[in-house]
Design a protein around this motif. Structure first.
Motif, short mmCIF file in Angstrom:
data_model
loop_
_atom_site.label_atom_id
_atom_site.label_comp_id
_atom_site.label_asym_id
_atom_site.label_seq_id
_atom_site.Cartn_x
_atom_site.Cartn_y
_atom_site.Cartn_z
N GLY A 127 0.83 -1.20 0.00
CA GLY A 127 0.00 0.00 0.00
C GLY A 127 0.86 1.25 0.00
N LYS A 128 1.15 1.79 1.20
CA LYS A 128 1.96 2.99 1.36
C LYS A 128 3.12 2.71 2.31
CE LYS A 128 -0.56 6.43 2.69
NZ LYS A 128 -1.57 7.46 3.03
N SER A 129 4.33 3.06 1.87
CA SER A 129 5.52 2.85 2.71
C SER A 129 6.25 4.17 2.90
CB SER A 129 6.47 1.85 2.05
OG SER A 129 5.89 0.57 1.99
N SER A 130 6.60 4.47 4.16
CA SER A 130 7.25 5.73 4.48
C SER A 130 8.35 5.52 5.51
CB SER A 130 6.20 6.70 5.04
OG SER A 130 6.81 7.85 5.56
N THR A 131 9.51 6.15 5.29
CA THR A 131 10.60 6.11 6.26
C THR A 131 11.21 7.50 6.41
OG1 THR A 131 12.19 5.49 4.55
CG2 THR A 131 11.26 3.70 5.88
N GLY A 132 12.03 7.64 7.43
CA GLY A 132 12.75 8.88 7.66
C GLY A 132 14.07 8.91 6.91
N ASP A 133 14.99 9.76 7.37
CA ASP A 133 16.32 9.87 6.75
C ASP A 133 17.03 8.52 6.80
OD1 ASP A 133 15.69 12.53 6.50
OD2 ASP A 133 17.09 13.22 8.05
N TYR A 134 17.73 8.20 5.72
CA TYR A 134 18.52 6.97 5.60
C TYR A 134 17.67 5.70 5.68
CZ TYR A 134 22.17 10.38 6.50
OH TYR A 134 22.96 11.50 6.43
N GLY A 135 16.39 5.82 5.40
CA GLY A 135 15.50 4.67 5.46
C GLY A 135 15.41 3.93 4.14
N LEU A 136 14.60 2.89 4.15
CA LEU A 136 14.31 2.10 2.96
C LEU A 136 12.80 1.91 2.88
CD1 LEU A 136 15.04 0.20 0.58
CD2 LEU A 136 15.32 -1.63 2.26
#
Length: 197
Positions: A127-136
């Motif tokens: 669906g929807k994927s979200s990460t912060g800095d340096y994420g995947l």
């Protein structure tokens, strides 16, 4: 039916019951029950239940349940459920569920679900994927979206509706210029397109 056992105890409750266990304890509640366990404890709740465990704990909730675990913990929720963990934790939610993990955590959500992880975390969903800095951030499915902080890697794959084979896919690094930080993207004809959320 309410059972309460402190300090390294185990608590079990039946239908519509609530179970609470102290530090290093295990709590289990049945259908529509609520289970709470302290640090290093394990909490399990049935359908429509809520499970909460402290740091390094494991929380599992059934269909439409909510599971919350502290830092280093693991939270799992079934369909439509919400799973939340702190830093270094792992959160897993089923179909249309929401999984949220803190910094360096891993969040996984099923079909139409939303996975969110903090800085240096990994989020995978259909669906929807979200990460912060340096994420995947990884999303695969139909009309899926990805978002990441600076230096995050975004991987998105759009499937055919009829056979689930990959139609288009793309992997990019969020550089803040070509690919903006904290901005939702979807894939259209093989190219990233900004999505107003």
């Amino acid at each position: 039916h309410h059972v309460n056992e402190n300090d390294s105890g185990a608590a079990t409750a039946g239908y519509s019951g609530a179970a609470t266990a102290g530090y290093s304890g295990a709590a289990t509640a049945g259908y529509r029950g609520a289970a709470t366990a302290g640090d290093s404890g394990a909490a399990t709740a049935g359908d429509s239940g809520a499970a909460t465990a402290g740091d390094r704990g494991a929380a599992t909730a059934g269909y439409r349940g909510a599971a919350t675990a502290g830092n280093y913990g693991a939270a799992t929720a079934g369909e439509y459920g919400a799973a939340t963990t702190g830093e270094y934790g792992a959160a897993t939610a089923g179909y249309r569920g929401a999984a949220t993990a803190g910094d360096r955590g891993a969040a996984t959500a099923g079909y139409s679900g939303a996975a969110t992880a903090g800085d240096s975390g990994a989020a995978t969903s259909r669906g929807k994927s979200s990460t912060g800095d340096y994420g995947l951030s990884v999303a695969r499915g139909s009309n899926v979206k990805v978002k990441g902080g600076l230096n995050a890697i975004l991987v998105i794959a759009e499937e055919n509706n009829r056979d689930f084979e990959i139609k288009d896919w793309k992997a990019v690094v969020v550089d803040g210029e070509k690919v903006k930080a904290d901005t939702w993207y979807k894939l259209v004809n093989g190219e990233l397109v900004e999505v107003k959320e």
